[in-house]
Write a protein that holds these residues in place. Structure first.
Motif, short mmCIF file in Angstrom:
data_model
loop_
_atom_site.label_atom_id
_atom_site.label_comp_id
_atom_site.label_asym_id
_atom_site.label_seq_id
_atom_site.Cartn_x
_atom_site.Cartn_y
_atom_site.Cartn_z
N ALA A 34 -16.57 -5.15 -1.60
CA ALA A 34 -16.04 -4.17 -2.55
C ALA A 34 -17.15 -3.62 -3.45
O ALA A 34 -17.20 -2.41 -3.73
N LEU A 35 -18.04 -4.49 -3.88
CA LEU A 35 -19.13 -4.05 -4.76
C LEU A 35 -20.10 -3.11 -4.05
O LEU A 35 -20.83 -2.36 -4.70
N LEU A 36 -20.12 -3.17 -2.72
CA LEU A 36 -21.01 -2.31 -1.93
C LEU A 36 -20.31 -1.06 -1.40
O LEU A 36 -20.89 -0.31 -0.60
N ALA A 37 -19.08 -0.84 -1.84
CA ALA A 37 -18.31 0.31 -1.34
C ALA A 37 -19.00 1.62 -1.74
O ALA A 37 -19.69 1.67 -2.76
N PRO A 38 -18.78 2.67 -0.95
CA PRO A 38 -19.35 3.96 -1.35
C PRO A 38 -18.62 4.52 -2.57
O PRO A 38 -17.42 4.29 -2.75
N SER A 39 -19.34 5.24 -3.41
CA SER A 39 -18.71 5.88 -4.57
C SER A 39 -19.46 7.16 -4.88
O SER A 39 -20.64 7.30 -4.54
N SER A 40 -18.78 8.08 -5.54
CA SER A 40 -19.39 9.36 -5.88
C SER A 40 -20.65 9.16 -6.72
O SER A 40 -20.61 8.46 -7.75
N LYS A 41 -21.73 9.74 -6.32
CA LYS A 41 -23.04 9.63 -6.98
C LYS A 41 -23.44 8.17 -7.17
O LYS A 41 -24.15 7.84 -8.12
N ASN A 42 -22.92 7.32 -6.35
CA ASN A 42 -23.14 5.87 -6.44
C ASN A 42 -22.83 5.35 -7.84
O ASN A 42 -23.48 4.42 -8.34
N GLY A 43 -21.79 5.96 -8.45
CA GLY A 43 -21.45 5.63 -9.84
C GLY A 43 -20.84 4.25 -10.02
O GLY A 43 -20.87 3.70 -11.12
#
Ligand SMILES: Cc1cc2nc3c(=O)[nH]c(=O)nc-3n(C[C@H](O)[C@H](O)[C@H](O)COP(=O)(O)O)c2cc1C
Length: 175
Positions: free
Chosen positions: A31-40
């Motif tokens: 979960a901590l390595l999930a993709p997120s917008s602008k790696n926010g």
């Protein structure tokens, strides 16, 4: 991976078996390595394995949360609204990643929706959980993912449920 995607189902009935700490760590790492917008990475995860708190979480909304009562573990997925304008998307992705990681580790899981849901006439489900778990006000709970060993195996969705009409190519409709 495709095997997991094609066969995964939500699990709402769990066995009494506790989840080993090493597996809990692997789930959270995914979960901590999930993709997120602008790696926010605007998420925070509150891991709950206390039976009394799990029971309280199961009461966070009138319908659809009762599975948490008998889950050995729940991960509360909360987003920092001050960090990202797309925290809902980011936390949704983290929630499904948790579910897919659980499946990969031989566990079952179910997403319990909290965002935009109500505990009762006076309180949102988010407020109820924030009070219960002492979550600060800059965070908002998107979901709670109940996780555990499966008590029953559910059959995969099949050809009948695969609605290819929802897929278009190049143009939505023919001119
Ligand atoms: C955004 C979202 C919210 C959901 N909320 C709940 C919920 O509150 N309670 C619940 O029991 N299941 C919930 N689910 C699970 C869905 O009911 C389930 O994914 C759907 O019925 C398809 O079944 P399957 O996951 O077994 O394929 C949710 C799933 C998603 C993606």
């Amino acid at each position: 991976m495709l095997d997991i995607l094609y066969n995964r189902r939500s699990t709402r009935k769990f066995s009494d078996k506790k989840i080993e700490e090493a597996l809990v760590k692997q789930l959270l790492k995914a979960a901590l390595l999930a993709p997120s917008s602008k790696n926010g990475q605007p998420w925070e995860f509150i891991v709950v394995d206390d039976a009394g708190l799990l029971n309280q979480l199961s009461l966070s909304k009138p319908h659809g949360a009762c599975l948490l009562k008998h889950a050995p573990l729940a991960v509360v997925v909360a987003g920092d609204k001050t960090k990202s304008d797309v925290w809902i998307e980011d936390c949704s992705i983290a929630s499904i990643i948790l579910q897919l990681a659980a499946e990969g580790l031989g566990l079952g899981s179910c997403w319990v929706q909290i965002h935009r849901r109500f505990h009762d006439d006076e309180q949102t489900a988010n407020e109820f959980i924030c009070n219960l778990l002492h979550i600060p006000s800059h965070l908002e709970v998107l979901s709670v993912v109940g996780i555990g060993y499966k008590a029953t195996d559910r059959s995969a969705l099949g050809t009948k449920e695969t609605d290819w009409q929802k897929v278009k190519r190049n143009s939505y409709s023919k001119a």
